[in-house]
Design a protein around this motif. Structure first.
Motif, mmCIF file in Angstrom:
data_model
loop_
_atom_site.group_PDB
_atom_site.id
_atom_site.type_symbol
_atom_site.label_atom_id
_atom_site.label_comp_id
_atom_site.label_asym_id
_atom_site.label_seq_id
_atom_site.Cartn_x
_atom_site.Cartn_y
_atom_site.Cartn_z
ATOM 1 N N PRO A 1 -1.003 6.400 -12.174
ATOM 2 C CA PRO A 1 -1.337 5.998 -10.805
ATOM 3 C C PRO A 1 0.095 5.699 -10.067
ATOM 4 O O PRO A 1 1.015 5.392 -10.775
ATOM 5 C CB PRO A 1 -1.871 4.729 -10.989
ATOM 6 C CG PRO A 1 -1.784 4.227 -12.386
ATOM 7 C CD PRO A 1 -1.174 5.743 -13.180
ATOM 8 N N VAL A 2 0.049 6.017 -8.611
ATOM 9 C CA VAL A 2 1.515 5.728 -7.745
ATOM 10 C C VAL A 2 1.529 3.999 -7.606
ATOM 11 O O VAL A 2 0.489 3.528 -7.197
ATOM 12 C CB VAL A 2 1.007 6.420 -6.425
ATOM 13 C CG1 VAL A 2 2.367 6.338 -5.649
ATOM 14 C CG2 VAL A 2 0.890 7.933 -6.900
ATOM 15 N N LYS A 3 2.681 3.992 -7.972
ATOM 16 C CA LYS A 3 2.892 2.136 -7.786
ATOM 17 C C LYS A 3 3.346 2.222 -6.050
ATOM 18 O O LYS A 3 3.820 2.857 -5.537
ATOM 19 C CB LYS A 3 4.288 1.885 -8.571
ATOM 20 C CG LYS A 3 4.546 0.468 -8.506
ATOM 21 C CD LYS A 3 5.722 0.083 -9.231
ATOM 22 C CE LYS A 3 6.215 -1.304 -9.396
ATOM 23 N NZ LYS A 3 7.286 -1.888 -10.305
ATOM 24 N N PRO A 4 2.471 1.078 -5.642
ATOM 25 C CA PRO A 4 2.950 0.997 -4.203
ATOM 26 C C PRO A 4 4.230 0.522 -3.822
ATOM 27 O O PRO A 4 4.952 -0.330 -4.728
ATOM 28 C CB PRO A 4 1.864 -0.073 -3.714
ATOM 29 C CG PRO A 4 1.630 -0.918 -4.990
ATOM 30 C CD PRO A 4 1.806 0.087 -6.072
ATOM 31 N N GLU A 5 4.892 0.903 -2.749
ATOM 32 C CA GLU A 5 6.124 0.630 -2.338
ATOM 33 C C GLU A 5 6.405 -0.812 -1.918
ATOM 34 O O GLU A 5 5.178 -1.475 -1.698
ATOM 35 C CB GLU A 5 6.582 1.369 -1.246
ATOM 36 C CG GLU A 5 6.906 2.769 -1.468
ATOM 37 C CD GLU A 5 7.139 3.545 -0.188
ATOM 38 O OE1 GLU A 5 7.788 3.062 0.847
ATOM 39 O OE2 GLU A 5 7.054 4.740 -0.084
ATOM 40 N N ALA A 6 7.287 -1.461 -1.957
ATOM 41 C CA ALA A 6 7.484 -3.015 -1.581
ATOM 42 C C ALA A 6 7.013 -3.011 -0.211
ATOM 43 O O ALA A 6 7.199 -1.972 0.672
ATOM 44 C CB ALA A 6 8.979 -3.433 -1.660
ATOM 45 N N PRO A 7 6.863 -4.471 0.120
ATOM 46 C CA PRO A 7 6.580 -4.379 1.892
ATOM 47 C C PRO A 7 7.777 -4.074 2.626
ATOM 48 O O PRO A 7 8.801 -4.557 2.271
ATOM 49 C CB PRO A 7 5.929 -5.835 1.924
ATOM 50 C CG PRO A 7 6.058 -6.333 0.514
ATOM 51 C CD PRO A 7 6.552 -5.571 -0.466
ATOM 52 N N LYS A 8 7.524 -3.520 3.697
ATOM 53 C CA LYS A 8 8.365 -3.242 4.677
ATOM 54 C C LYS A 8 9.198 -4.249 5.382
ATOM 55 O O LYS A 8 10.401 -4.333 5.522
ATOM 56 C CB LYS A 8 7.933 -2.355 5.865
ATOM 57 C CG LYS A 8 7.355 -0.946 5.019
ATOM 58 C CD LYS A 8 7.820 0.324 5.922
ATOM 59 C CE LYS A 8 7.078 1.662 5.326
ATOM 60 N NZ LYS A 8 7.627 1.991 4.221
ATOM 61 N N ARG B 1 3.421 -11.822 6.761
ATOM 62 C CA ARG B 1 2.289 -12.262 6.019
ATOM 63 C C ARG B 1 1.358 -11.183 5.880
ATOM 64 O O ARG B 1 0.848 -10.890 4.734
ATOM 65 C CB ARG B 1 1.443 -13.263 6.586
ATOM 66 C CG ARG B 1 2.076 -14.732 6.624
ATOM 67 C CD ARG B 1 1.393 -15.700 7.202
ATOM 68 N NE ARG B 1 2.017 -17.168 7.129
ATOM 69 C CZ ARG B 1 1.770 -18.296 7.572
ATOM 70 N NH1 ARG B 1 0.543 -18.109 8.370
ATOM 71 N NH2 ARG B 1 2.177 -19.126 7.542
ATOM 72 N N GLU B 2 0.949 -10.420 6.917
ATOM 73 C CA GLU B 2 0.390 -9.032 6.896
ATOM 74 C C GLU B 2 0.814 -8.138 6.004
ATOM 75 O O GLU B 2 0.004 -7.669 4.995
ATOM 76 C CB GLU B 2 0.151 -8.375 8.276
ATOM 77 C CG GLU B 2 -0.810 -7.379 8.002
ATOM 78 C CD GLU B 2 -0.849 -6.669 9.719
ATOM 79 O OE1 GLU B 2 -1.676 -5.654 9.764
ATOM 80 O OE2 GLU B 2 -0.530 -7.208 10.851
ATOM 81 N N ASP B 3 1.972 -7.722 5.993
ATOM 82 C CA ASP B 3 2.783 -6.828 5.036
ATOM 83 C C ASP B 3 2.750 -7.358 3.634
ATOM 84 O O ASP B 3 2.274 -6.370 2.747
ATOM 85 C CB ASP B 3 4.153 -6.291 5.426
ATOM 86 C CG ASP B 3 4.135 -5.598 6.663
ATOM 87 O OD1 ASP B 3 3.058 -4.867 6.902
ATOM 88 O OD2 ASP B 3 5.357 -5.432 6.997
ATOM 89 N N ILE B 4 2.778 -8.646 3.358
ATOM 90 C CA ILE B 4 2.836 -9.200 2.024
ATOM 91 C C ILE B 4 1.347 -8.902 1.318
ATOM 92 O O ILE B 4 1.139 -8.598 0.431
ATOM 93 C CB ILE B 4 3.357 -10.523 2.026
ATOM 94 C CG1 ILE B 4 4.896 -10.493 2.222
ATOM 95 C CG2 ILE B 4 3.257 -11.208 0.546
ATOM 96 C CD1 ILE B 4 5.770 -11.616 2.478
ATOM 97 N N LEU B 5 0.320 -9.406 2.212
ATOM 98 C CA LEU B 5 -1.147 -9.271 1.884
ATOM 99 C C LEU B 5 -1.333 -8.040 1.566
ATOM 100 O O LEU B 5 -2.280 -8.058 0.738
ATOM 101 C CB LEU B 5 -2.030 -10.256 2.743
ATOM 102 C CG LEU B 5 -1.532 -11.902 2.965
ATOM 103 C CD1 LEU B 5 -2.640 -12.348 3.915
ATOM 104 C CD2 LEU B 5 -2.048 -12.339 1.699
#
Length: 66
Positions: free
Chosen positions: A22-29, A33-37
């Motif tokens: 599986p592809v690991k998601p990138e860190a939030p840009k 709050r929206e990006d972190i959630l």
């Protein structure tokens, strides 16, 4: 040194889904709050997929799955 087991007609073959990493998601840009959630949701799906794959490998090779 690990020696692979001999494959015979009774050997089960893993499904294709077990062979795909599986592809690991990138860190939030940003730190919003929206990006972190959104990252938490994607990362949770990623870890659930990994856990499911591990469970399936254990079942495939006859190990215990508690």
């Amino acid at each position: 040194m690990v020696i692979p087991q001999q494959i015979d007609e009774t050997c089960q073959k893993p499904s294709g889904s077990l062979l795909v990493k599986p592809v690991k998601p990138e860190a939030p840009k940003t730190g919003s709050r929206e990006d972190i959630l959104n990252h938490v949701i994607l990362y949770g799906e990623y870890t659930q997929t990994l856990e499911s794959q591990v469970d399936q490998w254990i079942k495939l090779y006859g190990g215990q799955n508690d």
